[in-house]
Motif scaffolding. Sequence first.
Motif, PDB file in Angstrom:
ATOM      1  N   LEU A  57       0.818  -1.215   0.000  1.00 21.49           N
ATOM      2  CA  LEU A  57       0.000   0.000   0.000  1.00 21.49           C
ATOM      3  C   LEU A  57       0.853   1.266   0.000  1.00 21.49           C
ATOM      4  O   LEU A  57       0.382   2.318  -0.389  1.00 21.49           O
ATOM      5  CB  LEU A  57      -0.954   0.009   1.193  1.00 21.49           C
ATOM      6  N   ASP A  77       0.978  -1.164  -9.968  1.00 21.17           N
ATOM      7  CA  ASP A  77      -0.210  -0.991  -9.131  1.00 21.17           C
ATOM      8  C   ASP A  77      -1.209  -2.114  -9.385  1.00 21.17           C
ATOM      9  O   ASP A  77      -1.823  -2.639  -8.454  1.00 21.17           O
ATOM     10  CB  ASP A  77      -0.852   0.370  -9.407  1.00 21.17           C
ATOM     11  N   GLN A  78      -1.368  -2.477 -10.659  1.00 23.60           N
ATOM     12  CA  GLN A  78      -2.274  -3.582 -11.011  1.00 23.60           C
ATOM     13  C   GLN A  78      -1.865  -4.865 -10.299  1.00 23.60           C
ATOM     14  O   GLN A  78      -2.688  -5.555  -9.710  1.00 23.60           O
ATOM     15  CB  GLN A  78      -2.236  -3.834 -12.525  1.00 23.60           C
ATOM     16  N   SER A  81      -2.375  -4.697  -6.542  1.00 24.76           N
ATOM     17  CA  SER A  81      -3.800  -4.793  -6.213  1.00 24.76           C
ATOM     18  C   SER A  81      -4.260  -6.236  -6.314  1.00 24.76           C
ATOM     19  O   SER A  81      -5.005  -6.735  -5.466  1.00 24.76           O
ATOM     20  CB  SER A  81      -4.627  -3.927  -7.158  1.00 24.76           C
ATOM     21  N   ARG A  82      -3.792  -6.884  -7.357  1.00 26.70           N
ATOM     22  CA  ARG A  82      -4.112  -8.290  -7.568  1.00 26.70           C
ATOM     23  C   ARG A  82      -3.596  -9.141  -6.381  1.00 26.70           C
ATOM     24  O   ARG A  82      -4.278 -10.031  -5.884  1.00 26.70           O
ATOM     25  CB  ARG A  82      -3.428  -8.732  -8.871  1.00 26.70           C
ATOM     26  N   ARG A  84      -3.127  -8.126  -3.302  1.00 27.33           N
ATOM     27  CA  ARG A  84      -3.983  -7.901  -2.129  1.00 27.33           C
ATOM     28  C   ARG A  84      -5.317  -8.616  -2.287  1.00 27.33           C
ATOM     29  O   ARG A  84      -5.833  -9.215  -1.342  1.00 27.33           O
ATOM     30  CB  ARG A  84      -4.215  -6.399  -1.920  1.00 27.33           C
ATOM     31  N   GLN A  85      -5.853  -8.533  -3.506  1.00 27.66           N
ATOM     32  CA  GLN A  85      -7.127  -9.203  -3.772  1.00 27.66           C
ATOM     33  C   GLN A  85      -7.067 -10.698  -3.480  1.00 27.66           C
ATOM     34  O   GLN A  85      -7.969 -11.261  -2.883  1.00 27.66           O
ATOM     35  CB  GLN A  85      -7.403  -9.052  -5.260  1.00 27.66           C
TER      36      GLN A  85
END
Lengths: 229, 405
Positions: A57, A77-78, A81-82, A84-85
């Motif tokens: 983050l 960033d993609q 994010s993936r 974390r998802q």
Amino acid sequence: MRTIISTDKLSKIYQHRDGIVNALQDISLSINQGDFVTITGPSGSGKSTLLMALCGLIKPSGGTICFFDKDLTRASDQELSRFRQDHVGFIMQNFSLIPYMTALQNTMFPLILNGYEKQDQINRAISALKVVGLNNRLNHFPRELSAGQQQRVAIARAMVNKPSLIFADEPTGNLDPALAFDILNILKSINQVEAITIIIVTHSMDAAEYGNVKIRLNDGTVVNIESVL
Amino acid sequence: MNLFNLVWLELGQRKSQLLSGMLAIVLGISVIVAIRSVSIVSETAVAINLDNLGANILVLPQGASIDNYYSADIDSPTIPEEYVTRIVNSTIPGVDNLMPRLSRRVEIYGTNLVLSGILPKNELASKPLWQSSGLFGAELEAACGDNPINESHGYEDEKLQRKAIDSLKLTDCLLGASAARRLKVNEGDVLTINDFELQVAKVLSETGTVDDDRVFVHLHKAQQVLGIPDQVSAIEIMGCCNAISDGLLGKLRNILPDTRITTIGQIVSTQVKTNQLMSRISIVMLIIIIIIGGISIGNYMWANVNERKKEIGIMRMIGFPRTAIYRTLIYKAIILGISGGVLGFVAGITIAWFIGPLIAGVNINPIPELLGWAVFISVLISIVGSLFPAHLASKFEPFSNMQDT
Ligand SMILES: Nc1ncnc2c1ncn2[C@@H]1O[C@H](COP(=O)(O)OP(=O)(O)OP(=O)(O)O)[C@@H](O)[C@H]1O
Ligand SMILES: [Mg+2]
């Protein structure tokens, strides 16, 4: 045991108009799959910063973070994010539930991006709420839940995507000791039953006792690591 | 749940903020839709009239305003019916057909309409005096020659049907298509106007002109109903083109000094200018709306995004990439744009429905293409206004805002 997440000479410098802040300096750690890690340290020692950096983050100023073999410091960033998802659950001190969503909706929120069918999302959310004992409060809004119940919803949300890691920043900070005890026990059982690695930041010495790895920070550096087997 | 549900859920919050943010767009779109609706209808009507009646001469009272073709004979004073006889007796060449009429606004069953008294053909023709002047005789038609303008004198064109009315009983009335619709009456029904009972002899078919909103009765009945005996508000003359260029207007002015004599072509061109002005106004309005609407949506978005910093932080935390944050805000802008466009269209049509008959004497029916335009413009404004707030929101760093409650 495999190393799930590790850092090497991790540092974070905040640029501030009053000068720079060395929030993290030369942090090198290695955490194994299935660990229950507690991070303690005085206020301002960089605990939250470390947690945020570990899940991508915030961008570190130097050093590397690896999730298994993947270097998170080079990820887009993609990709972060993936990551974390798919692999991360997050619990905060102030519950961080969305006020206009019910317990069920809050819990299934992380599944939005995964493309699951609606019914599948609901089933997964309900089974997560079952783990925290709140499957009888599905349609309650956060304001209709007690503080301890809200935090349990936050735990359900953190585990709904079956993550490999759960980060918790002072998850019991706002709760009285009995409730704090409840929450820690839930986290402990998730750690043992679901084999999810848990990393919590805490001020409380009692909470710190839950960890099999205890990290102590001061002024942005690791002053002590204690591992119990 | 999906991104769309999420946006929808969030929209349900802070409703008053949302409404005030959309107000500018809704108002703006409604004004444009209203102006456009009126001017489109009015432009079509004008075009039809110009095609069919361009060469006709209108004798109006001195004080009549010709700014508005539709109300030229409605809102002005009257002239004596006797002027008709004067024209006939004058034997001015090139006067083909005379149509005296008396038009006034009336309220029938709470509906605002125009009552027009006209003389049917048979009565004009049966007056010995007029007949002797050869009003409908071969003589005059020959005088006009093969002028194409005069070809429509057969009145086969539906749009001129009221001119082709051969007979009209004193107790009957004819209804324009839209007047009949608004009054909800059919042929054979009885209408009461100012305590006079009139039987609906015929509902005229749609013409796209002012005639659609009129109730036609016999001239003498109209004088009775309106309480204006022996007066008319206009005399329409079917003039021949070449006669007009020979100075027909001047000759008529000589025998009717206290009147205003003009061709319908002139009046209609005034109306065309008014319509052009209206379209120019709507372009200016459009620009103002794009600016104000965009700013107000942008402002709403910005306030909304700031209030939701923590929420956006949570979204980042659970794995929303920046692009997804951006996308949710653009979805929201699209929803706002669509609803703003639809609401604006509905409001605009409602306004047009009320003001159309008042300012242009025409009835407005919703024009579907305008809905498309309204939504398109509104969505465009909304998206453009939201681009910057959405961009900034996607840049929010969770760390700085997650800790404070
Ligand atoms: N956005 C920022 N800009 C500048 N400095 C920051 C920022 N965020 C944190 N800091 C500084 O970094 C240091 C570490 O902060 P951090 O929040 O990680 O501490 P912490 O150990 O979590 O403290 P606490 O126990 O009070 O939560 C602090 O000195 C803080 O002032
Ligand atoms: Mg902290």
